[in-house]
Design a protein around this motif. Sequence first.
Motif, PDB file in Angstrom:
ATOM      1  N   VAL A 877       0.838  -1.205   0.000  1.00  0.00           N
ATOM      2  CA  VAL A 877       0.000   0.000   0.000  1.00  0.00           C
ATOM      3  C   VAL A 877       0.871   1.252   0.000  1.00  0.00           C
ATOM      4  N   THR A 878       1.912   1.232   0.801  1.00  0.00           N
ATOM      5  CA  THR A 878       2.813   2.384   0.877  1.00  0.00           C
ATOM      6  C   THR A 878       3.458   2.652  -0.478  1.00  0.00           C
ATOM      7  N   GLN A 879       3.815   1.578  -1.202  1.00  0.00           N
ATOM      8  CA  GLN A 879       4.431   1.749  -2.522  1.00  0.00           C
ATOM      9  C   GLN A 879       3.464   2.381  -3.520  1.00  0.00           C
ATOM     10  N   ASN A 880       2.164   2.104  -3.362  1.00  0.00           N
ATOM     11  CA  ASN A 880       1.144   2.623  -4.288  1.00  0.00           C
ATOM     12  C   ASN A 880       0.277   3.691  -3.640  1.00  0.00           C
ATOM     13  N   LYS A 881       0.809   4.375  -2.654  1.00  0.00           N
ATOM     14  CA  LYS A 881       0.005   5.282  -1.838  1.00  0.00           C
ATOM     15  C   LYS A 881      -0.645   6.399  -2.655  1.00  0.00           C
ATOM     16  N   ASP A 882       0.115   7.041  -3.514  1.00  0.00           N
ATOM     17  CA  ASP A 882      -0.419   8.183  -4.272  1.00  0.00           C
ATOM     18  C   ASP A 882      -1.519   7.746  -5.217  1.00  0.00           C
ATOM     19  N   VAL A 883      -1.281   6.617  -5.914  1.00  0.00           N
ATOM     20  CA  VAL A 883      -2.271   6.130  -6.871  1.00  0.00           C
ATOM     21  C   VAL A 883      -3.546   5.738  -6.134  1.00  0.00           C
ATOM     22  N   ASP A 892     -15.871   7.865  -8.882  1.00  0.00           N
ATOM     23  CA  ASP A 892     -17.022   8.148  -9.734  1.00  0.00           C
ATOM     24  C   ASP A 892     -16.626   8.592 -11.135  1.00  0.00           C
ATOM     25  N   LYS A 893     -15.331   8.541 -11.477  1.00  0.00           N
ATOM     26  CA  LYS A 893     -14.831   8.930 -12.805  1.00  0.00           C
ATOM     27  C   LYS A 893     -14.184   7.720 -13.451  1.00  0.00           C
ATOM     28  N   PRO A 894     -14.928   6.967 -14.243  1.00  0.00           N
ATOM     29  CA  PRO A 894     -14.435   5.694 -14.790  1.00  0.00           C
ATOM     30  C   PRO A 894     -13.159   5.823 -15.596  1.00  0.00           C
ATOM     31  N   ALA A 895     -13.100   6.847 -16.428  1.00  0.00           N
ATOM     32  CA  ALA A 895     -11.909   6.982 -17.284  1.00  0.00           C
ATOM     33  C   ALA A 895     -10.670   7.205 -16.437  1.00  0.00           C
ATOM     34  N   LEU A 896     -10.779   8.098 -15.472  1.00  0.00           N
ATOM     35  CA  LEU A 896      -9.627   8.391 -14.608  1.00  0.00           C
ATOM     36  C   LEU A 896      -9.271   7.176 -13.759  1.00  0.00           C
ATOM     37  N   MET A 897     -10.288   6.438 -13.337  1.00  0.00           N
ATOM     38  CA  MET A 897     -10.035   5.236 -12.532  1.00  0.00           C
ATOM     39  C   MET A 897      -9.270   4.204 -13.336  1.00  0.00           C
ATOM     40  N   ALA A 898      -9.695   4.004 -14.583  1.00  0.00           N
ATOM     41  CA  ALA A 898      -9.024   3.014 -15.429  1.00  0.00           C
ATOM     42  C   ALA A 898      -7.577   3.412 -15.673  1.00  0.00           C
ATOM     43  N   GLU A 899      -7.364   4.711 -15.880  1.00  0.00           N
ATOM     44  CA  GLU A 899      -5.986   5.186 -16.138  1.00  0.00           C
ATOM     45  C   GLU A 899      -5.099   4.976 -14.917  1.00  0.00           C
ATOM     46  N   HIS A 900      -5.566   5.305 -13.740  1.00  0.00           N
ATOM     47  CA  HIS A 900      -4.754   5.162 -12.530  1.00  0.00           C
ATOM     48  C   HIS A 900      -4.623   3.703 -12.080  1.00  0.00           C
TER      49      HIS A 900
END
Length: 1136
Positions: A877-883, A892-900
Amino acid sequence: MSRTGQLIPSQQKLAEKLTVLNDRAMGMLTRIYNIKKACGDVKSKPAFLSDKNLEGAIKFIVRKFPHVDSKNNYSQLQQVNNIKGEIMKQLSLYYFTFVDVMDFKDHVSELLTTMDACNVHFDITTNYDLTKGYLDLIISYVSLMLLLARIDDRKAVLGLYNYAHDLTHGKVDQNFARLGQMILDYEQPLKKLQEEFTPHSKLVACALLSLHQVYPRRNLPAEQWRQAQMLSLVSAPGQMLNPAQSETMPCEYLSVETMEKWIIFGFLLCHGQLTQSDSAVQLWRLALSGNYVITLFRDEVLYIHKTVEGVFEGIKGYGKRVTETKECANYAVVNAGPFHRERRAFLRTALKELVMILADQPGLLGPKALFVFMGLSFARDEVLWLLRHSENPAPKLNKRPNPVDYEDRQLPELLYYMEELRGLLRKYNQVMQRYYVQYLNGFDSIVLNNLVQNLSVCPEDESIIMSSFVNTMNGLSVKQVEEGEIFDFRGMRLDWFRLQAYTSVSRAQLVLRENPDLARLMNTITFHTYMVDSLDEMAKETSDLSNFCFYGRLFEQYFQWCLETPSQMRYSISFPLICSHFMNCTHEICPEERHHIGDRSLSQANFFLDEMAKEAKNIITSICDEQCKLGDQLLPKNAAKTISIAIERKRNQNKAKKLPQEPDKPGRESMRRSRTDVTSMDKLYLMLTELCSAINYTPSIQVWEHTFAPREYLTQHLESRFTKALVGMVMYNPDSGEIAKPSELLNSVEAYMGVLQTIENYVHLDITRVFNNVLLQQTQPQDSHGDKTITALYTNWYLEVLLRRVSTGQIMFSPNRHAFVNVGVDPNQVAVNAEEFSDISELRSLAELLGPYGMKFLNESLMWHISSQVAELKKLVTQNKDVLTTLRTHFDKPALMAEHFNRLRDVDNVLKRVTIVGVILSFKTLAQDALNDVLKKRIPFLMSSIIDFQKHFPETPENNMVRVEIVNEMASAAGLPCDVDPALCAALRVQKSENPDEDYKIACLLMVFIAVSLPMLSLDSQSSFRADLEGHTNNIHCLAKAVNSIAAAMFTIYGKGRVTIEERLKEFLALASSSLLKLGQETDKLALRSRESVYLLLDQIVRESPFLTMDLLESCFPYALLRNSYHAVLRQDNRL
């Protein structure tokens, strides 16, 4: 002496001197014996006696002894000068012991001369104490001088000390001249002693010839004893209550060995009497025919015939005596063994009869006390005869003895009955006191008073003494016994001893031999007084077996034979009891040996009791092993063969094919054709009964101020054996990963415990204490010895073998079967059949074996593995904290969720670790359910209270989380489910950092990570749902339990209780449903093959959660989609 120079016998204090010198003689014998043993052992002798540098000086001193000129031989004795202080220090005890021997010799010579001058008349049947004291003193004196001559280093010891004394003080010791001459005189001790006793031969012969009335009838063969019904209380039933009487009361229990020593040594020193009296020759031949060795002191013996031959061969005209001695030697070697063997056989039955009657009717101890002491004395003589003749081989003569006559494997039985009689004397001491107090007061005093009044001559001094006897007896009453008053008749007995001395000298006014009735009555009264105040002393005199202390090899050999012979096992307790006799052989003049003998008695008693307990343990172990085998025959798996044979027979009943033979059914072993058939189990139970009888004989044994408890030895050995047996029955093999099924182990343990419980029928043991001690230790990871327990072994196996193999994909958790099952492989081809170790019956058996403590340790171990997985998850979790933070705020933003989402790393690792956590938690649930079932059966009332307390404990602000967690811990220990797992909380709390806000954020992001990763499970072909097992093949259905448990535990630790848990799980549900709904838009067939199976995870998560509801799920995820998913996976499962 009078003024006229005449000797006045009454002023010579003969009785007092004999008493003191006899006691002194035993002390001197003890000291000389210890010096001989010390000088004969390289380890215990003074070091300088073996020093090579002093070898020349010692040889010079010995050669010149007793004349050593220190001035003219200084060069040869220079080495002695260097260590003169050490020599004087170490040899002073030895030197002054020799000085004491010289002083003792002077006192003995003076007393013997005085008694010659008084012309004392000896008769063992009248003046018993006087005659016995006189002969005892002579024998002790002779034994002392013979032992003195056996000390090889005596000249070296005395010469070295004297020379060191000369160097230190400038002059030799004042006693050395006489001491040196004494050593030289007794180089040939018997020759010197013969010279010394020439003037005393008349009195010695008088005393010895009086034995002619006693010794021959005491030395009868066993056949004559049987004919006379010796020692039998029932031979004349009408006279059973009559007191046992004898005209020679004290002679009846006088040791035969003692009389033989008197005769042999007495006539050896005064051999002239053998040519003057036929009675002397008869006594002499009889004594020589019964032994070939005789005791000097303890284990020091004298080969009689060889010694006699050596003495007589140097006397002119004694050729006939030498021939006679050789004939007696041949007779003794051949016939003495069978003679005494038969007597021991008779005494075993006679003493057994005495014990049984007196134990049933202890009141007979009063009138028949004489029989008891006679039996003890006879038995003691036979035991000591066997000891000295077994240890010392027979001389090589024309005829050889039969070795069997000197190996009595039934000796323990005789020893046992001796101890039984001693025990009866101690137990019913007051019964005997009451009887003999009344006897002395109501009969003896009256008879004595009448007898004294009818004496024709009674001088004033003798009259005063006898009047005091009457007055003492008249003052006795039963009330004194009831009040526990301590009686002491030693003064009265000493007065009788004095009276014997006064009336046995020449020119005595009252002559005892002319008044035999008085002598017989007083000897009888003396015996009666012993029964009142000195029972222990009498028991010691007639049955002391302290000589076993010095025959250690034989003592242990007889004990081992006893344990090897089932019929003798019950008598093995006599050996530790005899160890309590050892301190009887010590003497106050030689206090330095008390610790040595005391330690030997303790070590021997401990050894015997330990060996008895070991043997009992081995027998019990054999019975337990046999019972475990019988118990295994009743296991359900063994019915398969019988069923298969029955089916085969039914199938082929009309065919001529040979049918398989049906195996023996359990219980067949109990069917007997005859009562004479004896099985191995019968033999084992017989041995156990006999040995337990010995262990249960007495609750404690007193040995040298120490108390031994025989039953505790058995208890300790049973505990140790039970512990080893429990661990052994687990049959854990770390290499192959094999282990016994808990149900089979429980079956074996119950069989083992069933046998142990039967031990209470044989011996008074608290077997429940054994079970508690052992089984409670087995609930811990280590027992009291630091060894692994069944708790540690099973915990290790379930964690390291079963649960590790789950991750290989061959084992899955089935919720509807409540077990882990093997999938995709043949159960017969796998090393571990998971269902055989994880179904509810096996886990219930495990819970019974481990108990709540053991199951708690298992849970803690499971939680430790979970905490390590959670720690790794936190790192991811710490390694992927920002994402993850971005995904959390933009769900609630599918496109942004898929990208991240595509930027996340180690998604598969997260899912794998969470699945592992879920698998572990699923196993923990099974274990807890099994524990709950067991406890409801074992402690239903307590369980109902715990359930009620947990159910109604209010979660209010006043009851903070700490209190709630305490209640949960109690419930969890009882196997009850909790909304928040207290064990998991405790394990995760260790990982808590100093920044609670950061911990809380990491916990939230971990839930996000799991939620957004769920769609990735659809890519795995093993994610398919199996309806028959109600689970996914790769165990992802365990994610539901993992998510709920981790969330509840982490937010309990980092958040604010139940509210926080519900909020975070709602967030998780929203993220998870949003992520899974995107699978409906996928066109990739690989992503769609397990889509419906993955959808079911949401339903399972909500069903598992005490914090989420189906209404909440339906607001996030269409229920119709879930319903269609269930139909799809069921159709797919039916096609497969």
